[in-house]
Scaffold this motif. Structure first.
Motif, short mmCIF file in Angstrom:
data_model
loop_
_atom_site.label_atom_id
_atom_site.label_comp_id
_atom_site.label_asym_id
_atom_site.label_seq_id
_atom_site.Cartn_x
_atom_site.Cartn_y
_atom_site.Cartn_z
N ALA A 1 53.75 -14.44 -34.64
CA ALA A 1 54.43 -15.30 -35.61
C ALA A 1 54.56 -16.73 -35.09
O ALA A 1 54.58 -17.68 -35.89
N GLU A 2 54.66 -16.89 -33.79
CA GLU A 2 54.84 -18.22 -33.20
C GLU A 2 53.51 -18.93 -32.93
O GLU A 2 53.51 -20.07 -32.53
N SER A 3 52.39 -18.24 -33.17
CA SER A 3 51.09 -18.86 -32.99
C SER A 3 50.61 -19.42 -34.33
O SER A 3 51.25 -19.25 -35.36
N HIS A 4 49.46 -20.11 -34.31
CA HIS A 4 48.92 -20.66 -35.55
C HIS A 4 48.29 -19.54 -36.36
O HIS A 4 47.37 -18.87 -35.90
N LEU A 5 48.79 -19.33 -37.57
CA LEU A 5 48.31 -18.24 -38.41
C LEU A 5 47.69 -18.78 -39.70
O LEU A 5 48.21 -19.72 -40.29
N GLU A 6 46.61 -18.15 -40.12
CA GLU A 6 46.04 -18.44 -41.43
C GLU A 6 46.94 -17.81 -42.49
O GLU A 6 47.76 -16.93 -42.20
N ASP A 7 46.76 -18.25 -43.74
CA ASP A 7 47.61 -17.75 -44.83
C ASP A 7 47.55 -16.24 -44.94
O ASP A 7 48.57 -15.57 -45.14
N LYS A 8 46.35 -15.66 -44.83
CA LYS A 8 46.21 -14.21 -44.99
C LYS A 8 46.90 -13.47 -43.84
O LYS A 8 47.40 -12.34 -44.03
N ASP A 9 46.95 -14.09 -42.65
CA ASP A 9 47.63 -13.47 -41.52
C ASP A 9 49.14 -13.49 -41.70
O ASP A 9 49.84 -12.54 -41.33
N ILE A 10 49.65 -14.59 -42.26
CA ILE A 10 51.08 -14.68 -42.55
C ILE A 10 51.47 -13.60 -43.54
O ILE A 10 52.49 -12.91 -43.38
N TYR A 11 50.65 -13.43 -44.57
CA TYR A 11 50.93 -12.41 -45.59
C TYR A 11 50.95 -11.02 -44.95
O TYR A 11 51.85 -10.21 -45.22
N LEU A 12 49.98 -10.75 -44.09
CA LEU A 12 49.90 -9.43 -43.46
C LEU A 12 51.09 -9.19 -42.53
O LEU A 12 51.68 -8.10 -42.53
N LEU A 13 51.46 -10.20 -41.76
CA LEU A 13 52.59 -10.04 -40.84
C LEU A 13 53.89 -9.81 -41.62
O LEU A 13 54.71 -8.95 -41.26
N LEU A 14 54.10 -10.56 -42.70
CA LEU A 14 55.28 -10.36 -43.53
C LEU A 14 55.28 -8.97 -44.18
O LEU A 14 56.33 -8.35 -44.35
#
Length: 217
Positions: free
Chosen positions: A48-61
């Motif tokens: 979460a504290e690294s640079h994430l693409e939009d799709k990665d943010i969605y997956l993590l959430l």
């Protein structure tokens, strides 16, 4: 996915077989669960504290709000034991909220740009020497009426799949974008009506756009 699968399978073995080999006061399952959770949470926080693409943010959430608390911790083989262990969320609430805001900002921009491109395509079609399409025997713009509604609906649905609160927040944002889009659409249509009266398919284009109104309502 690998961590989640490993944690679920290993804790199932602990719950079914290993737990009963120790006295209750050893709290064996709790110890295993806390160790797995702490490692999983540390990796989630690191991501979460690294640079994430939009799709990665969605997956993590999705992991924070859905996969982890519902699919894993509510699994029939684990739920009873896990209910006794207070594991908390995969991410601190402040970090989770930060990711949610990033996701919402990004999704709002994506929908806004998508609607703008759709309107540009529609305006371009008005300029072509081409009769509008018919749906169920009536002139209508499938691109404008259906695409716009689907874009907004699918965006809301994705957000709701993360959590009800995220879905509601995005709905509020998109309900501000839709009137702005409709104003742009109205202005473009008024401009067409004024300047294109000699267009070969002037009347069918007018009818098609009027028929869009009921869909937007």
């Amino acid at each position: 996915l690998h961590m989640g699968k490993t944690m679920k399978e290993d804790l199932t073995v602990v719950a079914k077989y290993i737990n009963k080999l120790y006295p209750p006061e050893f709290n064996v399952f709790s110890i295993y669960a806390e160790l797995y959770h702490n490692y999983f949470a540390s990796q989630a926080k690191k991501n979460a504290e690294s640079h994430l693409e939009d799709k990665d943010i969605y997956l993590l959430l999705s992991w924070v709000h859905n996969f982890y608390p519902k699919d894993m911790r509510k699994d029939h083989a684990l739920a009873t034991e896990l209910d006794k262990v207070k594991l908390g969320s995969l991410l601190p609430s402040s970090l989770s909220k930060e990711l949610e805001n990033k996701y919402l900002d990004s999704e709002e921009v994506i929908v806004k740009n998508s609607l703008s491109r759709c309107l540009d395509k529609e305006i371009q079609r008005w300029k072509e020497d081409k009769e509008p399409e018919k749906l169920n025997g009536h002139f209508q713009s499938e691109l404008l009426g259906i695409f716009v509604i689907q874009s907004i609906y699918s965006s809301q649905k994705r957000a709701e799949d993360i959590s009800k609160a995220v879905g509601e927040e995005l709905s509020c944002r998109l309900l501000k974008e839709l009137p702005a889009f409709l104003r742009s659409y109205r202005d473009a249509f008024e401009d067409f009506k004024e300047k294109s009266k000699k267009h070969r398919y002037y009347k069918p284009i007018l009818i098609a756009n009027i028929n869009n109104c009921s869909n937007f309502r």
